[in-house]
Design a protein around this motif. Sequence first.
Motif, PDB file in Angstrom:
ATOM      1  N   VAL A 167       0.827  -1.060   0.131  1.00  0.00           N
ATOM      2  CA  VAL A 167      -0.032   0.027  -0.071  1.00  0.00           C
ATOM      3  C   VAL A 167       0.826   1.225  -0.002  1.00  0.00           C
ATOM      4  O   VAL A 167       0.576   2.387  -0.682  1.00  0.00           O
ATOM      5  CB  VAL A 167      -0.850   0.022   1.141  1.00  0.00           C
ATOM      6  CG1 VAL A 167      -1.719   1.289   1.337  1.00  0.00           C
ATOM      7  CG2 VAL A 167      -1.682  -1.326   1.222  1.00  0.00           C
ATOM      8  N   ASN A 168       1.884   1.330   0.902  1.00  0.00           N
ATOM      9  CA  ASN A 168       2.684   2.432   0.857  1.00  0.00           C
ATOM     10  C   ASN A 168       4.207   2.095   1.263  1.00  0.00           C
ATOM     11  O   ASN A 168       4.195   1.452   2.327  1.00  0.00           O
ATOM     12  CB  ASN A 168       2.053   3.329   1.957  1.00  0.00           C
ATOM     13  CG  ASN A 168       3.146   4.770   1.927  1.00  0.00           C
ATOM     14  OD1 ASN A 168       3.556   5.272   1.159  1.00  0.00           O
ATOM     15  ND2 ASN A 168       3.312   5.021   3.279  1.00  0.00           N
ATOM     16  N   LEU A 169       5.225   2.273   0.565  1.00  0.00           N
ATOM     17  CA  LEU A 169       6.506   2.152   1.037  1.00  0.00           C
ATOM     18  C   LEU A 169       7.249   3.582   0.984  1.00  0.00           C
ATOM     19  O   LEU A 169       7.430   4.229  -0.192  1.00  0.00           O
ATOM     20  CB  LEU A 169       7.272   1.329  -0.124  1.00  0.00           C
ATOM     21  CG  LEU A 169       8.800   0.958   0.219  1.00  0.00           C
ATOM     22  CD1 LEU A 169       9.071   0.589   1.504  1.00  0.00           C
ATOM     23  CD2 LEU A 169       9.194   0.020  -0.965  1.00  0.00           C
ATOM     24  N   ALA A 170       7.591   4.016   2.099  1.00  0.00           N
ATOM     25  CA  ALA A 170       8.220   5.169   2.366  1.00  0.00           C
ATOM     26  C   ALA A 170       9.581   5.061   3.037  1.00  0.00           C
ATOM     27  O   ALA A 170       9.698   5.036   4.398  1.00  0.00           O
ATOM     28  CB  ALA A 170       7.315   6.218   3.136  1.00  0.00           C
ATOM     29  N   PRO A 171      10.732   4.830   2.213  1.00  0.00           N
ATOM     30  CA  PRO A 171      12.121   4.711   2.950  1.00  0.00           C
ATOM     31  C   PRO A 171      12.463   5.672   3.737  1.00  0.00           C
ATOM     32  O   PRO A 171      13.066   5.622   4.790  1.00  0.00           O
ATOM     33  CB  PRO A 171      12.923   4.366   1.732  1.00  0.00           C
ATOM     34  CG  PRO A 171      12.154   3.956   0.760  1.00  0.00           C
ATOM     35  CD  PRO A 171      10.780   4.570   0.984  1.00  0.00           C
ATOM     36  N   SER A 172      12.236   6.871   3.503  1.00  0.00           N
ATOM     37  CA  SER A 172      12.714   8.152   3.925  1.00  0.00           C
ATOM     38  C   SER A 172      11.761   8.359   5.425  1.00  0.00           C
ATOM     39  O   SER A 172      12.417   8.934   6.550  1.00  0.00           O
ATOM     40  CB  SER A 172      12.479   9.397   3.250  1.00  0.00           C
ATOM     41  OG  SER A 172      11.259   9.745   3.032  1.00  0.00           O
ATOM     42  N   GLU A 173      10.658   7.682   5.496  1.00  0.00           N
ATOM     43  CA  GLU A 173      10.001   7.795   6.689  1.00  0.00           C
ATOM     44  C   GLU A 173      10.032   6.352   7.718  1.00  0.00           C
ATOM     45  O   GLU A 173       9.690   6.151   8.590  1.00  0.00           O
ATOM     46  CB  GLU A 173       8.422   7.858   6.560  1.00  0.00           C
ATOM     47  CG  GLU A 173       8.155   9.180   5.663  1.00  0.00           C
ATOM     48  CD  GLU A 173       8.591  10.461   6.774  1.00  0.00           C
ATOM     49  OE1 GLU A 173       8.414  10.373   7.951  1.00  0.00           O
ATOM     50  OE2 GLU A 173       9.009  11.495   5.877  1.00  0.00           O
ATOM     51  N   LEU A 174      10.953   5.694   7.136  1.00  0.00           N
ATOM     52  CA  LEU A 174      11.170   4.209   7.634  1.00  0.00           C
ATOM     53  C   LEU A 174       9.937   3.209   7.997  1.00  0.00           C
ATOM     54  O   LEU A 174       9.542   2.714   9.079  1.00  0.00           O
ATOM     55  CB  LEU A 174      11.868   4.484   8.962  1.00  0.00           C
ATOM     56  CG  LEU A 174      13.544   5.009   8.854  1.00  0.00           C
ATOM     57  CD1 LEU A 174      14.045   5.072  10.300  1.00  0.00           C
ATOM     58  CD2 LEU A 174      14.244   4.233   7.829  1.00  0.00           C
ATOM     59  N   VAL A 175       9.059   3.383   7.258  1.00  0.00           N
ATOM     60  CA  VAL A 175       7.903   2.605   7.209  1.00  0.00           C
ATOM     61  C   VAL A 175       7.511   1.795   6.010  1.00  0.00           C
ATOM     62  O   VAL A 175       7.746   2.373   4.864  1.00  0.00           O
ATOM     63  CB  VAL A 175       6.880   3.596   7.636  1.00  0.00           C
ATOM     64  CG1 VAL A 175       6.319   4.797   6.600  1.00  0.00           C
ATOM     65  CG2 VAL A 175       5.582   2.818   8.040  1.00  0.00           C
ATOM     66  N   VAL A 176       6.705   0.835   6.071  1.00  0.00           N
ATOM     67  CA  VAL A 176       5.984   0.198   4.932  1.00  0.00           C
ATOM     68  C   VAL A 176       4.606  -0.390   5.270  1.00  0.00           C
ATOM     69  O   VAL A 176       4.415  -0.867   6.504  1.00  0.00           O
ATOM     70  CB  VAL A 176       6.804  -0.889   4.250  1.00  0.00           C
ATOM     71  CG1 VAL A 176       6.874  -2.337   5.385  1.00  0.00           C
ATOM     72  CG2 VAL A 176       6.222  -1.624   3.009  1.00  0.00           C
ATOM     73  N   THR A 177       3.393  -0.131   4.530  1.00  0.00           N
ATOM     74  CA  THR A 177       2.357  -0.596   4.866  1.00  0.00           C
ATOM     75  C   THR A 177       2.014  -1.441   3.847  1.00  0.00           C
ATOM     76  O   THR A 177       2.087  -1.279   2.536  1.00  0.00           O
ATOM     77  CB  THR A 177       1.229   0.352   4.816  1.00  0.00           C
ATOM     78  OG1 THR A 177       1.633   1.307   5.925  1.00  0.00           O
ATOM     79  CG2 THR A 177      -0.089   0.068   4.961  1.00  0.00           C
ATOM     80  N   VAL A 178       1.609  -2.926   4.106  1.00  0.00           N
ATOM     81  CA  VAL A 178       1.364  -4.113   3.027  1.00  0.00           C
ATOM     82  C   VAL A 178       0.160  -4.661   3.445  1.00  0.00           C
ATOM     83  O   VAL A 178      -0.046  -4.736   4.825  1.00  0.00           O
ATOM     84  CB  VAL A 178       2.731  -4.847   3.321  1.00  0.00           C
ATOM     85  CG1 VAL A 178       2.897  -5.480   4.617  1.00  0.00           C
ATOM     86  CG2 VAL A 178       2.418  -5.989   2.387  1.00  0.00           C
ATOM     87  N   ARG A 179      -0.676  -5.254   2.570  1.00  0.00           N
ATOM     88  CA  ARG A 179      -1.543  -6.088   2.853  1.00  0.00           C
ATOM     89  C   ARG A 179      -1.303  -7.248   3.400  1.00  0.00           C
ATOM     90  O   ARG A 179      -0.295  -7.976   2.910  1.00  0.00           O
ATOM     91  CB  ARG A 179      -2.684  -6.122   1.565  1.00  0.00           C
ATOM     92  CG  ARG A 179      -3.082  -5.003   0.969  1.00  0.00           C
ATOM     93  CD  ARG A 179      -4.208  -4.946  -0.040  1.00  0.00           C
ATOM     94  NE  ARG A 179      -4.757  -3.695  -0.413  1.00  0.00           N
ATOM     95  CZ  ARG A 179      -4.460  -2.955  -1.373  1.00  0.00           C
ATOM     96  NH1 ARG A 179      -3.626  -3.610  -2.464  1.00  0.00           N
ATOM     97  NH2 ARG A 179      -5.025  -1.775  -1.772  1.00  0.00           N
ATOM     98  N   ALA A 180      -2.187  -7.992   4.011  1.00  0.00           N
ATOM     99  CA  ALA A 180      -1.762  -9.038   4.536  1.00  0.00           C
ATOM    100  C   ALA A 180      -1.445 -10.540   4.036  1.00  0.00           C
ATOM    101  O   ALA A 180      -1.042 -11.356   4.359  1.00  0.00           O
ATOM    102  CB  ALA A 180      -2.750  -9.489   5.808  1.00  0.00           C
ATOM    103  N   GLY A 181      -2.170 -10.390   2.612  1.00  0.00           N
ATOM    104  CA  GLY A 181      -2.155 -11.839   1.767  1.00  0.00           C
ATOM    105  C   GLY A 181      -0.793 -11.483   0.929  1.00  0.00           C
ATOM    106  O   GLY A 181      -0.613 -12.605   0.076  1.00  0.00           O
TER     107      GLY A 181
END
Length: 369
Positions: free
Chosen positions: A58-72
């Motif tokens: 859903v969202n990969l933001a390396p500069s913010e040190l975060v990733v949001t990913v769907r569970a499947g």
Amino acid sequence: MDTGTDQSAGLAERIRTAVAAGHRLAIAGGGSQRARAFPTGFQPDVQPLEASGHHGIVNLAPSELVVTVRAGTPVMELQAALEEVDMMLPFEPAMPTPSSTVGGMVALGLSGARRPWTASLRDAVLGTRIVNGRGEILRFGGEVMKNVAGFDVSRLMAGSLGSLGLLLEVSFKLLPAPAYQAWLRQESSAAAFIEQARDWGRTALPFSGLAWADGIGHIRLGGGQEAVQEAAERLGAAPDIDGPTFWAQLRDRHLPFLTRPMARGERLWRLSLPPATPPLDLPGEWLLNWGGGERWLRSTATPDAVRAATEQAGGHARLWSGDPAGAAWLHPRAPAHARLEGEVRAALDPDGVFFAPLITPHPRTVPTS
């Protein structure tokens, strides 16, 4: 409405339909961890809830040190995307099969060899979006460490084995991947390795893994090239040309120690202990990880003997494979812990729609007489 939203709504409707029909659902992803959550299979009123189709980053933001990913999403797919931007999940997730999903990884709740020096899986979860037992889509936490609203509820999903809800999305904190790595080995007894690992824990050396198997202490270093090379010289251990293979197999739980068939009366245990605990007086073969904090045991000792020795040392023991001989697969909860766990389950899944036989029984599924 985008595809992900459509899929989320469809999964929520499936849960509401199951509740209305009096059915229970067993959350199914890639299938690689099914034996861990459902070792004895399904009961007649239980239907699988397939969730592997709900995938994508859903969202990969390396500069913010975060990733949001769907569970499947397959863990391998997520790992490949992170490698492209020189980032990593701090808990070093297992990838036992290509189909292993992020949801299954979180539901199992186990962390890899890097855990003592970075973070556990639970600590890396920033937020979740789930469907509860009423078929309601809920969001907890967020994508930054400062967002504490519902933060602990998100962490409860780690290790919940599908008992609290269907994971739709998970947000993880990230770390930069190490610029340089080195793999070393030295002959050692288990006791000597534990003592050495305890002493190394008082230093600032750039460890990213300390394991022991078959009389060999395995050392992994990671960080800046100069710091890693200086640490390797200081430790004085021999280079390990097979190091990358060993650590990959340990990460994915593919080492022969963990995969070979059980001998007659043998069981495979995963023990969590204070790292400096001396070797336990139990028969069998050992594999040590986390400098001694995670210990795998192949033994013919009875479940009562294994758990008694583990409890006396201040730890807990999970039966991984083999004949349980009537013993619980997970370490028995203390009464207060079990009561709290049951209350949380009742709040998120009031009708007991989610089948999770290893977790504290839901009040709806406990016979009244």
